[in-house]
Scaffold this motif. Structure first.
Motif, PDB file in Angstrom:
ATOM      1  N   GLY A  17     -55.597 -38.518  65.081  1.00 37.10           N
ATOM      2  CA  GLY A  17     -54.743 -37.411  65.604  1.00 37.10           C
ATOM      3  C   GLY A  17     -54.029 -36.602  64.262  1.00 37.10           C
ATOM      4  N   GLU A  18     -54.334 -36.651  63.287  1.00 35.53           N
ATOM      5  CA  GLU A  18     -54.030 -35.725  62.438  1.00 35.53           C
ATOM      6  C   GLU A  18     -54.641 -34.297  62.466  1.00 35.53           C
ATOM      7  OE1 GLU A  18     -51.860 -35.490  59.624  1.00 35.53           O
ATOM      8  OE2 GLU A  18     -50.948 -37.214  59.848  1.00 35.53           O
ATOM      9  N   PRO A  19     -54.138 -33.231  62.507  1.00 36.04           N
ATOM     10  CA  PRO A  19     -54.860 -32.056  62.674  1.00 36.04           C
ATOM     11  C   PRO A  19     -55.767 -31.630  61.470  1.00 36.04           C
ATOM     12  CG  PRO A  19     -52.493 -31.634  63.158  1.00 36.04           C
ATOM     13  CD  PRO A  19     -52.701 -33.073  62.315  1.00 36.04           C
ATOM     14  N   GLY A  20     -57.081 -31.537  61.713  1.00 39.63           N
ATOM     15  CA  GLY A  20     -58.075 -30.833  60.575  1.00 39.63           C
ATOM     16  C   GLY A  20     -58.646 -32.150  59.838  1.00 39.63           C
ATOM     17  N   LEU A  21     -58.669 -33.215  60.634  1.00 41.80           N
ATOM     18  CA  LEU A  21     -59.154 -34.576  59.904  1.00 41.80           C
ATOM     19  C   LEU A  21     -60.676 -34.342  60.112  1.00 41.80           C
ATOM     20  CD1 LEU A  21     -58.748 -37.358  58.719  1.00 41.80           C
ATOM     21  CD2 LEU A  21     -58.891 -38.173  61.089  1.00 41.80           C
ATOM     22  N   THR A  22     -61.250 -34.830  58.889  1.00 43.56           N
ATOM     23  CA  THR A  22     -62.876 -35.012  58.962  1.00 43.56           C
ATOM     24  C   THR A  22     -63.069 -36.050  57.880  1.00 43.56           C
ATOM     25  OG1 THR A  22     -63.187 -33.219  56.991  1.00 43.56           O
ATOM     26  CG2 THR A  22     -63.449 -32.388  59.502  1.00 43.56           C
ATOM     27  N   LEU A  34     -58.339 -33.533  54.960  1.00 41.51           N
ATOM     28  CA  LEU A  34     -57.136 -32.773  55.947  1.00 41.51           C
ATOM     29  C   LEU A  34     -57.356 -31.232  55.564  1.00 41.51           C
ATOM     30  CD1 LEU A  34     -54.149 -35.252  56.003  1.00 41.51           C
ATOM     31  CD2 LEU A  34     -56.017 -35.078  57.611  1.00 41.51           C
ATOM     32  N   ASP A  35     -57.680 -30.629  56.631  1.00 41.76           N
ATOM     33  CA  ASP A  35     -57.976 -29.090  56.592  1.00 41.76           C
ATOM     34  C   ASP A  35     -58.719 -28.747  55.185  1.00 41.76           C
ATOM     35  OD1 ASP A  35     -56.667 -28.396  59.022  1.00 41.76           O
ATOM     36  OD2 ASP A  35     -54.671 -28.611  57.791  1.00 41.76           O
ATOM     37  N   ARG A  99     -51.261 -32.338  52.756  1.00 44.61           N
ATOM     38  CA  ARG A  99     -50.567 -31.152  53.693  1.00 44.61           C
ATOM     39  C   ARG A  99     -49.830 -30.093  52.753  1.00 44.61           C
ATOM     40  NH1 ARG A  99     -53.498 -31.318  57.737  1.00 44.61           N
ATOM     41  NH2 ARG A  99     -53.427 -32.867  59.227  1.00 44.61           N
ATOM     42  N   PRO A 103     -55.162 -24.697  53.018  1.00 42.38           N
ATOM     43  CA  PRO A 103     -56.354 -25.214  53.676  1.00 42.38           C
ATOM     44  C   PRO A 103     -57.466 -24.402  53.221  1.00 42.38           C
ATOM     45  CG  PRO A 103     -54.760 -24.666  55.420  1.00 42.38           C
ATOM     46  CD  PRO A 103     -54.088 -24.367  54.164  1.00 42.38           C
TER      47      PRO A 103
END
Length: 104
Positions: A17-22, A34-35, A99, A103
């Motif tokens: 659910g962390e935004p920008g996670l790959t 992350l981003d 974070r 980004p």
């Protein structure tokens, strides 16, 4: 070089659910980005945590940690953490550092 799939699953559960996670295969293991910034990774059966160069010395004074190496050279800003440690805390530290970066 293989990495511990069970450990990767534990990390996935905590950062889902962390935004920008790959995820990306990196350093002979698996990296969690992350981003576009590496936050965490799995190398063999250890957790790689990106903390930034200024935090490594203090991190290495804690139990279950060691310097992450690439061949004979230390990886700046990254420590390896054994599974015996409180991985939730280390995962949070890696996420927090990622974070703090712009980004990519």
């Amino acid at each position: 070089m293989a990495y511990d799939e069970a450990l990767a699953g534990r990390v996935r559960e905590q950062i889902a659910g962390e935004p920008g996670l790959t995820e990306k295969k990196m350093f002979g293991g698996l990296a969690f980005m992350l981003d576009g910034n590496m936050a965490l990774g799995i190398r063999d059966d250890e957790l790689m945590v990106r903390l930034g160069p200024e935090a490594v010395e203090d991190a290495l004074a804690e139990p279950h940690t060691r310097q992450s190496m690439m061949g004979e050279r230390p990886m700046k800003g990254i420590v390896l953490v054994a599974q015996a440690a409180d991985l939730g805390d280390w995962i949070a530290r890696g996420v927090s550092h990622a974070r703090s970066l712009p980004p990519k």
